[in-house]
Design a protein around this motif. Structure first.
Motif, short mmCIF file in Angstrom:
data_model
loop_
_atom_site.label_atom_id
_atom_site.label_comp_id
_atom_site.label_asym_id
_atom_site.label_seq_id
_atom_site.Cartn_x
_atom_site.Cartn_y
_atom_site.Cartn_z
N GLY A 142 -77.18 -79.82 -80.53
CA GLY A 142 -76.70 -79.28 -79.26
C GLY A 142 -77.79 -78.49 -78.56
O GLY A 142 -78.27 -77.49 -79.11
N GLY A 143 -78.21 -78.96 -77.39
CA GLY A 143 -79.18 -78.23 -76.60
C GLY A 143 -80.58 -78.18 -77.17
O GLY A 143 -81.40 -77.36 -76.74
N ILE A 144 -80.92 -79.04 -78.11
CA ILE A 144 -82.21 -78.90 -78.79
C ILE A 144 -83.39 -79.38 -77.94
O ILE A 144 -84.54 -79.24 -78.34
N MET A 189 -74.62 -89.68 -76.81
CA MET A 189 -75.42 -89.12 -77.90
C MET A 189 -76.45 -88.12 -77.37
O MET A 189 -76.61 -87.02 -77.91
N LEU A 190 -77.14 -88.48 -76.29
CA LEU A 190 -78.15 -87.58 -75.73
C LEU A 190 -77.51 -86.29 -75.23
O LEU A 190 -78.06 -85.20 -75.43
N GLN A 191 -76.35 -86.41 -74.61
CA GLN A 191 -75.68 -85.21 -74.10
C GLN A 191 -75.25 -84.29 -75.23
O GLN A 191 -75.42 -83.06 -75.14
N ARG A 192 -74.74 -84.85 -76.29
CA ARG A 192 -74.27 -84.01 -77.39
C ARG A 192 -75.40 -83.41 -78.20
O ARG A 192 -75.32 -82.26 -78.65
N ALA A 193 -76.47 -84.17 -78.41
CA ALA A 193 -77.53 -83.71 -79.30
C ALA A 193 -78.58 -82.88 -78.59
O ALA A 193 -79.03 -81.84 -79.11
N TYR A 194 -78.98 -83.28 -77.40
CA TYR A 194 -80.16 -82.69 -76.78
C TYR A 194 -79.87 -81.75 -75.61
O TYR A 194 -80.70 -80.90 -75.27
N PHE A 195 -78.72 -81.91 -75.00
CA PHE A 195 -78.48 -81.12 -73.79
C PHE A 195 -77.26 -80.22 -73.97
O PHE A 195 -76.61 -80.24 -75.01
N GLY A 196 -76.98 -79.41 -72.96
CA GLY A 196 -75.93 -78.43 -73.07
C GLY A 196 -76.46 -77.14 -73.70
O GLY A 196 -77.67 -76.94 -73.87
N PRO A 197 -75.55 -76.24 -74.06
CA PRO A 197 -75.98 -74.96 -74.66
C PRO A 197 -76.70 -75.19 -76.00
O PRO A 197 -76.32 -76.06 -76.78
#
Length: 502
Positions: free
Chosen positions: A360-362, A424-432
């Motif tokens: 998340g957000g990495i 997948m990109l939204q859950r793993a790399y973006f967001g808080p």
């Protein structure tokens, strides 16, 4: 040149075998050198390819086994269909070697097996004698079994054994088909160029088709022969997954094009609807199952099943453009999926987990890896200007003329692919940012080299696809009968003309 490309890695395996096990750095760089030389030679062959010659080029042929009524030749040659795959094998092997510098358990044996694997796969794409073809086909089985079974994850023995059982079952049926073609020829011969011009009775061709198809479908893999692949990918080391998805699966697609289309065209057209049904199921099933995966590596593995389905759609449609699209898909999928597996491996090395929900957000901590992941994902879903688009677009425009309903259904797989990639990109790399990853570091140094190399090839083929489509169209022109090459979908020149520079 072809013999050097095929056997220099095997020579490298022998040299590595003589180096003391404690000389790890020497072993690593020997593997780089002996895998890079075939790549350099493959680039030279590619640069010297004659676009006016639709037949085999760089041919090497000599008598090998001369027994009464048995003719086996040492016969190597490449055309527009096989040369891109020889180049792909060299490139991905170098990338896999560089990505394996972190291997500390029995590195000598590991790199030695990688070299043997490169020889086996390259030999499949270069062989023009069926006996030699089958020999190379089986050579790759042993190193891949050991690479998964020794250096794999917790369930490595199960995954490796399952891979062997499936592959051997398919190979046994394929061998029966090869022997049937050999015995039918008069005089008996394993020469694939001669067998491609034989005339077969309809009943014989229809039966032999399925024997050969079984071996290729297992390797591709096509639904319902696919179940070994996710297990093998999840348990295999990162670099082995790159080779498994990037080049071993391509052996199945190449076999369908070279053997089924090239030698049994009437049977292939006869079974077009069953092939199309299996292809569409593979596309949609693989994409839907990818959507629900929690493990990043399993998601990429199931996506391979989906994307290889497009190859069979192109084969089933049996037009010049669809077959060219299938051949292009073999190359572009190898590059894109190789990159995705490298990216998953790089993330796992930093975070020691592949569970999407754990992240998340990495992107805030891994900007370079996130950028490459986004570009690789967009290439996988077929975004224009990246390599995945040209292959899928060519398959669809070539297949719609003869299989409109199946083409539309297969095209729906792109929508699902966009769904699971972007989700997948939204859950793993973006967001808080998940506080757990405050100390996560980005890729750097040697880690970046294989990632950027594959990304550069993806962009190059996407921006200037003529570098690939021009070669492939020449190979397909010799593969299919004249009435197909000039049929409803137009001349073969139309495969590459829309993207040809002035």
């Amino acid at each position: 040149m072809l013999s050097a490309i095929v056997f220099i890695p095997l020579l490298g395996a022998l040299v590595i075998g003589l180096v003391p096990s404690q000389r790890v750095a020497v072993i690593r760089w020997l593997a780089v050198v002996f895998s890079a030389i075939p790549l350099a030679l493959s680039i030279l062959l590619y640069a010297g390819f004659n676009y006016r010659d639709a037949g085999l080029q760089f041919v090497e042929k000599t008598s090998w086994v001369a027994l009464p009524s048995v003719g086996v030749s040492y016969f190597l040659g490449v055309d527009g269909l096989s040369l891109p795959l020889v180049l792909l094998t060299g490139l991905l092997t170098v990338v896999a070697v560089l990505a394996s510098f972190n291997i500390t358990v029995r590195p000598k044996e590991y790199f030695l097996l990688l070299m043997i694997l490169q020889t086996g796969v390259t030999g499949v794409f270069a062989a023009q004698d069926f006996f030699l073809f089958f020999l190379f086909w089986e050579v790759e089985l042993i190193p891949m079994y050991l690479l998964i079974g020794i250096w794999g994850g917790p369930r490595r023995e199960y995954a490796a054994m399952k891979f062997v059982v499936y592959t051997l079952a398919g190979s046994a049926l394929m061998l029966a088909g090869i022997l049937a073609l050999y015995l039918h020829a008069n005089p008996h011969t394993f020469d694939m160029t001669v067998l491609a011009h034989q005339t077969y009775e309809p009943a014989f061709g229809l039966l032999v088709f399925w024997a050969l198809f079984a071996g290729f479908a297992v390797k591709l893999p096509l639904f319902p022969f696919h179940t070994w692949l996710p297990d093998a990918h999840v348990e295999a080391p990162t670099a082995v997954s790159v080779l498994l998805a990037g080049i071993l699966l391509k052996m199945g697609g190449y076999g369908m094009l070279r053997v089924l289309v090239g030698m049994l065209p009437d049977a292939t057209r006869h079974w077009a609807i069953p092939l199309a049904v299996l292809a569409v199921i593979s596309v949609l099933y693989g994409a839907c199952v990818s959507m629900v995966q929690r493990d990043l590596k399993a998601m990429v593995a199931y996506s391979s099943i989906s994307h290889m389905g497009y190859v069979v759609v192109g084969v089933a449609a049996f037009t010049a453009i669809s077959l060219s699209g299938a051949a292009i898909q073999l190359f572009t999928h190898g590059i894109i999926t190789g990159l995705l597996f490298l990216l998953v491996g790089a993330l796992y090395d930093k975070a020691h987990t592949r569970q999407i929900a754990d992240f998340g957000g990495i992107a805030k901590r891994q900007p370079l890896l996130a950028t490459l992941f986004v570009m690789g994902g967009l290439a996988s879903l077929g975004l224009p200007s990246l390599a995945g688009f040209i292959a899928e677009f060519t398959v669809f425009i070539g297949s719609y003329a003869t299989l409109p309903v199946f083409t539309i259904l297969a095209a729906a797989g792109i929508v699902i692919t966009a769904g699971y990639i972007l989700w997948m990109l939204q859950r793993a790399y973006f967001g808080p940012l998940n506080p757990r990853w405050d100390g996560l570091t980005d890729v750097r140094g040697l880690e970046v080299v294989p990632l950027v190399t594959l990304m550069a090839v993806i962009v190059l083929v996407g921006v200037y696809p003529e570098i690939l489509t021009g070669v492939v169209s020449v190979g397909v022109s010799a593969l299919v009968p004249h009435n197909v090459a000039t049929g409803l979908t137009g001349s073969l020149a139309s495969v590459s003309m829309p993207w040809r520079l002035p």
